[in-house]
Design a protein around this motif. Structure first.
Motif, short mmCIF file in Angstrom:
data_model
loop_
_atom_site.label_atom_id
_atom_site.label_comp_id
_atom_site.label_asym_id
_atom_site.label_seq_id
_atom_site.Cartn_x
_atom_site.Cartn_y
_atom_site.Cartn_z
N PHE A 446 37.00 44.34 42.90
CA PHE A 446 37.92 45.48 42.71
C PHE A 446 38.10 46.28 43.99
N PHE A 479 39.84 48.04 36.93
CA PHE A 479 40.94 47.62 36.07
C PHE A 479 42.24 47.95 36.78
N CYS A 480 43.31 47.39 36.26
CA CYS A 480 44.63 47.83 36.71
C CYS A 480 45.49 48.07 35.48
N MET A 482 47.64 46.34 34.07
CA MET A 482 48.04 45.20 33.25
C MET A 482 47.24 45.14 31.94
N CYS A 483 45.91 45.20 32.03
CA CYS A 483 45.09 45.12 30.81
C CYS A 483 44.48 46.47 30.45
N CYS A 488 39.85 44.67 30.55
CA CYS A 488 39.83 44.01 31.87
C CYS A 488 38.75 42.91 31.85
N SER A 489 39.18 41.67 31.85
CA SER A 489 38.23 40.56 31.71
C SER A 489 37.28 40.46 32.90
N MET A 490 37.75 40.78 34.09
CA MET A 490 36.85 40.70 35.25
C MET A 490 35.81 41.81 35.18
S1 SF4 Z 1 41.73 41.43 34.48
FE1 SF4 Z 1 43.56 42.59 33.89
S2 SF4 Z 1 43.04 44.76 34.21
FE2 SF4 Z 1 41.48 43.53 35.24
S3 SF4 Z 1 42.25 43.47 37.34
FE3 SF4 Z 1 42.97 41.59 36.33
S4 SF4 Z 1 45.01 42.10 35.55
FE4 SF4 Z 1 44.00 44.04 36.09
#
Ligand code: SF4
Length: 521
Positions: A446, A479-480, A482-483, A488-490
């Motif tokens: 991140f 996170f960003c 998008m999720c 945030c899966s990562m």
């Molecule tokens: S997993 Fe989703 S929220 Fe996390 S950085 Fe990737 S796109 Fe963004």
């Protein structure tokens, strides 16, 4: 004597006026508004390891004037066993042994397009060929109805700034000489042209052109400092009929002009008839010949037809004739080709043209997406690069519709940087994936700023991220938009690693995942 001569740094012989012009151009390129501040090579290692090259601190080959030699080509020197400063520079940029570079230039599989009169300005030598990274070209230039010098310099800046390895000036209107001169003064990358375009602007009708007019224009542009010229020497009179029943006929501008001239005068192609005179010009200035694909297909229906491959046979013959005179050559290729017919184009070119570097336009893999042809062509470009093409000529989304502006040049260059880079990875070029791995690590950590820095287009990546999360606080957020934080899966993966480590043994600290419901996959 010869070795001492070509090793002498040109900057030591520069007049104060020339040095001042060089410095002012450099300053404009490095202006504060340019976040990358480097208009030259941006290979993967360079980005990972930090910026390394100073484009103004180069050793250069002396211009032809006063040299008294009839041949100053890189191929000539390579065959004499001489390692030129330009070969050294290419070896440095490609991270290759310099002797390998010299061998490949002597063999004709690697070219260094470097007109001696452009070297006298600020050209940073680069190589195109089998042992080098896959390169990309961006076309700029005005038309009779649009653009001026300022706009063309903006396009040049965007092209080089975002990573074009060469630029072709395809101007067909206005003061073509002044535009080309400005481009040559400013450009650190090789400049290519199509001399017949300017020759046509000087006459009322195409048929008014004489054979001497055409050859004089090649010499004129070579003298100006153009590094490579597209010459449509391979379209013979007897091939024209092969293209007339096609769905889209002859789509190469130069090809159609040559065809019209030959049919009107009932004569053979003057660039074929007088090929030896073109070679003499090339030897004098070290202009690389880009043997044009005048009969390339302009639609899927015309792909890989008799006209296209008949011309390729002639280009193979001309390659041998050029090499016999120590002239550097690359071969131009299609065009519009469906994906399953791309590979055979590379195989045939390498066989027929003796592994001379292959320079392709796209190819576009479908005809149905006007407005998106940077995408249809980048798909084909990635594939043909993977199969062995050496330089990819970009196509912008304006293709078939109008003259691209500076922003469309930027998009086209990025699309082709992606294609060329993907091809380098697939071809197993050492270190090609380093930047991908570095960016992926930054992504998983991140480290948003590092992600942006490693991106092909940092400005665009930052802009899109910051649309929703502009505050500096979010540059380290896990996170960003998008999720979001909960999905945030990562972030969840990192939490698993924080809790269980590599051994899979649970650690007891409370994580945010425990506090929040973990979403079902
Ligand atoms: S997993 Fe989703 S929220 Fe996390 S950085 Fe990737 S796109 Fe963004």
């Amino acid at each position: 004597m010869l070795r001492r001569f070509i090793s002498e740094p040109l900057c030591l012989r520069m007049s104060p006026g020339r040095r001042q012009l060089r410095d002012s151009i450099a300053a404009s390129w490095h202006r504060a508004a340019c976040p990358l501040r480097l208009p030259v090579d941006r290979g993967a290692r360079q980005w990972v390891g930090g910026l390394r090259s100073d484009p103004l601190n180069l050793i250069r080959l002396k211009p032809a004037e006063g040299v008294g030699m009839t041949c100053v080509t890189q191929m000539y020197f390579a065959r004499q066993g001489v390692v030129t400063p330009q070969m050294q520079r290419v070896a440095e940029r490609e991270e290759l042994p310099v002797e390998l570079v010299r061998d490949e230039v002597a063999r004709g599989r690697l070219i260094i397009p470097a007109n001696v009169n452009h070297l006298a300005k600020r050209l940073d030598p680069m190589g195109i060929g089998k042992v080098a990274r896959v390169k990309i070209n961006a076309n700029i230039g005005n038309s009779a109805v649009e653009s001026d010098i300022g706009q063309e310099l903006d396009k040049l800046h965007n092209a080089v700034h975002y990573g074009a390895d060469t630029v072709m000036d395809l101007s067909t209107g206005g003061d073509i000489d002044a535009i080309r001169q400005a481009i040559l003064e400013a450009s650190p990358v090789p400049i290519g042209t199509v001399p017949i375009y300017q020759a046509v602007t000087a006459v009322q009708m195409v048929e008014d052109l004489t054979e001497d007019d055409l050859l004089a224009m090649v010499e004129h542009q070579a003298q100006q400092g153009v590094d490579y010229v597209t010459v449509h020497c391979g379209i013979l009179r007897e091939y024209v009929g092969l293209a007339l029943g096609r769905v889209t006929g002859i789509v190469s501008r130069g090809g159609s002009l040559h065809a019209y001239w030959m049919m009107h005068h009932n004569k053979q192609n003057p660039f074929y008839t007088h090929f030896d005179r073109i070679l003499e010009i090339a030897r004098r200035y070290d202009v690389t010949l880009s043997l044009g694909d005048a009969l390339r297909p302009g639609s899927l229906a015309d792909a890989n037809d008799r006209a296209q491959f008949a011309e390729l046979e002639t280009l193979g013959e001309l390659t041998e004739r050029a090499w016999a005179k120590d002239v550097q050559v690359m071969i131009e290729g299609p065009g519009h080709i469906p994906m399953h017919l791309i590979e055979v184009n590379v195989r045939k070119e390498k066989e027929i043209c003796h592994e001379a570097p292959f320079y392709t336009l796209g190819p576009l893999v479908t005809d149905i997406a006007p407005g998106y042809d940077h995408i249809t062509s980048a798909i084909g470009a990635a594939m043909i690069g993977w199969y062995g093409a050496d330089m990819l000529c970009y196509v912008t989304r304006k293709e078939h519709l109008g003259l691209p502006n500076a922003e469309e040049v930027r998009e086209g260059v990025i699309a082709y940087k992606i294609a060329a880079h993907a091809a380098d990875i697939a071809r197993g070029r050492p270190g090609a994936r380093d930047r991908d791995d570095a960016l992926s690590r930054a992504r998983f950590a991140f480290d948003w700023n590092e992600q942006f820095r490693l991106s092909l287009d940092p400005d665009r990546a930052r802009e899109l991220h910051d649309e929703a999360l502009p505050a500096e606080y979010f540059k380290s957020a896990e996170f960003c938009a998008m999720c979001g934080p909960k999905f945030c899966s990562m972030h969840i993966t990192r939490e698993i690693e924080r809790r269980f480590g590599e051994t899979g043994t649970e650690k007891r600290e409370t994580s945010s995942v425990e506090r929040e419901a973990v979403p079902a996959d």
